[in-house]
Design a protein around this motif. Sequence first.
Motif, PDB file in Angstrom:
ATOM      1  N   ASP A   1       0.807  -1.224   0.000  1.00  0.00           N
ATOM      2  CA  ASP A   1       0.000   0.000   0.000  1.00  0.00           C
ATOM      3  C   ASP A   1       0.836   1.267   0.000  1.00  0.00           C
TER       4      ASP A   1
ATOM      5  N   MET B   1      -6.284   2.675  -3.592  1.00  0.00           N
ATOM      6  CA  MET B   1      -6.235   1.827  -2.399  1.00  0.00           C
ATOM      7  C   MET B   1      -7.270   0.696  -2.422  1.00  0.00           C
TER       8      MET B   1
ATOM      9  N   LEU C   1      -5.107   1.106   5.059  1.00  0.00           N
ATOM     10  CA  LEU C   1      -5.529   0.017   4.183  1.00  0.00           C
ATOM     11  C   LEU C   1      -6.757  -0.704   4.753  1.00  0.00           C
TER      12      LEU C   1
END
Lengths: 443, 295
Positions: free
Chosen positions: B217, B225, B251
């Motif tokens: 990420d 994302m 995340l």
Amino acid sequence: MSRARLLEDRPLTELSRDDIVEFSRRRKEPEWVLRRRLEAFEYLRSTPPDPKIDPLIEKVTYKVFIESLENPVLPTEEAIKAAERLGVRPEELEVLASGFSIDVDNVVVKAVLKYLEKKGVIFTSMDEAVKRYPVVKEYAFRGLHPQLNRKTAYHVMLWAGGPFIYVPKGVKIPQPLQGVFIIGREGLGQTEHTLIVLEEGAELHWIEGCTTPIALRYAVHLGGLEAFVKDSAKLYVASINNWLGEVHHMPVKRVVVEGDNAYAELTAIAFYSTTSNTAPRIDLRGRKSRGVIQNIALYRDKQRIHSAPLIRYEAPETSAQILNRTVVKDEAVEEFNGMLYAARGAKGATGFMSCNTLVIGDRAKSITVPAIGTEEKDAELSHEASVGRISYEKLYYLALMGFEEDEATWLIVNGFFEPVINKLPIDVQIEVKKILELALLGH
Amino acid sequence: MVRHRPLTWVCGVKVAVFSPCGEPLLTSVKYFFNKGSKQRLVVRGASKMTFEVQKVKVYTSDGKEVVKGVSLSLVKPGIYTIMGPNGAGKSSLVNAIMGHQSYRLEGRVLLGGEDITKLSTHEKARKGITLAIQMPLEIEGVRVAELLSRIIKRFQGVSKTDEALRIARELLHLVGLSDSIMSRYFMVGMSGGERKRLELARVLAQKPRVALLDEPDSGVDVESMPLVAKAIEKLREDGAIVVLITHQPRLFKHLEPDHVYVMYNGRIVAEGGLDLVQLIEDKGYTWIAHHNGGR
């Protein structure tokens, strides 16, 4: 002991004037060809031996040389396989021995020849051409003339076979023409001479493949190529060399771009030879003419390579490029001395030389010394060079994807060549990829 | 669900299905008849996959101990997150597990009960464990299509290039990359976000049993994302054990981990569920490390 017997045992470096006369007579050549051979002989006699050239030629005897010319090796199964390694399909095979011959029984070849004949193209062997076509005399050995250097002089003195291609005004040949030269005997000095003449506006792709059917103990390749390119004509030459065994590769090449707006491209793709000593040259004599020399090679084992391409600008607004993209592995050593030279009169000449080398392993070496020279102050010539190694990080990254080291190296090497190979004719691309895979993965 | 072509038939009844690396994959086999009443094989449920890291210590080439005894026992598919500050030893741990030459590993790594500690990196990959690296490297001159199709052929038992390319395109779509990326050189000139997503597509192409993801990420913009999360979710759906390294809780807006570990100064100092992520946001890693006794 008879004279002939003595002659047969003599190395090619020790031939006498009489030997050359006899050699030419045996081949029933016109007087002017003999004169060129003798000029070469005189030049060799008056200049000191070249330590990089003479000792290699010395090992070939006249006997072996003449035998291979007069008793050519027929296309054996091995020879066909060798040609296939260069990507030539058996039905296209038109070979062999040290020279060049056209297999007129072949249907594909027949059709091609008929088409070319209709267009006024001459595509025949040099042995024939010197006897039949007056135009040959006008051009042959004018580019590769006997006083150019010792290597060229040896070539002119001993040349035999090779193709002659004449493309008349405005004729563009749509498909690449292809020739295969095979060294099929031990100790042979292969000396084919390729002569190409492109008249105004003509276009030709010429692909030549050089190989050996089996690993040879010793052979020398001393072939030659000279070409003349007129106004707005375009010439593309790709030479693919894939030798096995101890083969010393020392061809001579020169293209004279005589016409305005004309273009010539010389691509050499080399995958194996014991030593290689090349100095292809393009002379740009026509206004706004362009020239490109590309060298794509993988050097390995204990190969010793010296390459010195030269592009000489002699006319205004000419432009050129030299691209050298090589991979050096094992204990191979590459020396590169390319040169762009703008002579007086080459006003506004532009050029670029790019040398990129990928070194694999700790013992391989690459020494790159690009040179630029100019007699005209407004010429714009530049160069860039890079020497890199395959990083551990990249091998690790590819290993995470399941590729073991050999496969990963092959992928990286393939990728390194890709941007250059990508621009070649599709036939050549396929051949080159096949040879690369064989060279790096062994299958 | 894992679906594979049977590689071995015995007496026309029993069937053994192996992964590309030769591991048996089946626990149960069922037959059914489809529309054309041709017999098809459907394979349900992979063999019990486990991934164990036993008392692993990792040293750098200059002898510095960067992982000081980590043990993990992951016995079912899921997303196992390792969080921790920079320098906690997370990347060192996963790279050492994969056999990077800059690290020396002590302890054992078991995949499906088999000790894979000493295997070379490519052998481990072929056993079904791989790592999405933090900074994917450019492979000049090698097109995305070529690399992915080679991987798919090896790991998914596909022999036809067309089929491999079709799968590759699907994976790229999954991570929000268009077909046009297929003809580009691998990672060359791509943005940070594109690289991360392509790297996940590459990992998916390998159909790993264990996927170690090192900060997939980082450098990904807000819009991408969810796509990164989707790719990770797909790995879990495919039955993989995902070890997800991150130090950004953001995340988890898109993804729920099965378990969270906190790594601090070379050790696992805390573990738990999503509530632990909240605690990290509230108190920080140092606080957690000190209140868990540096376990």
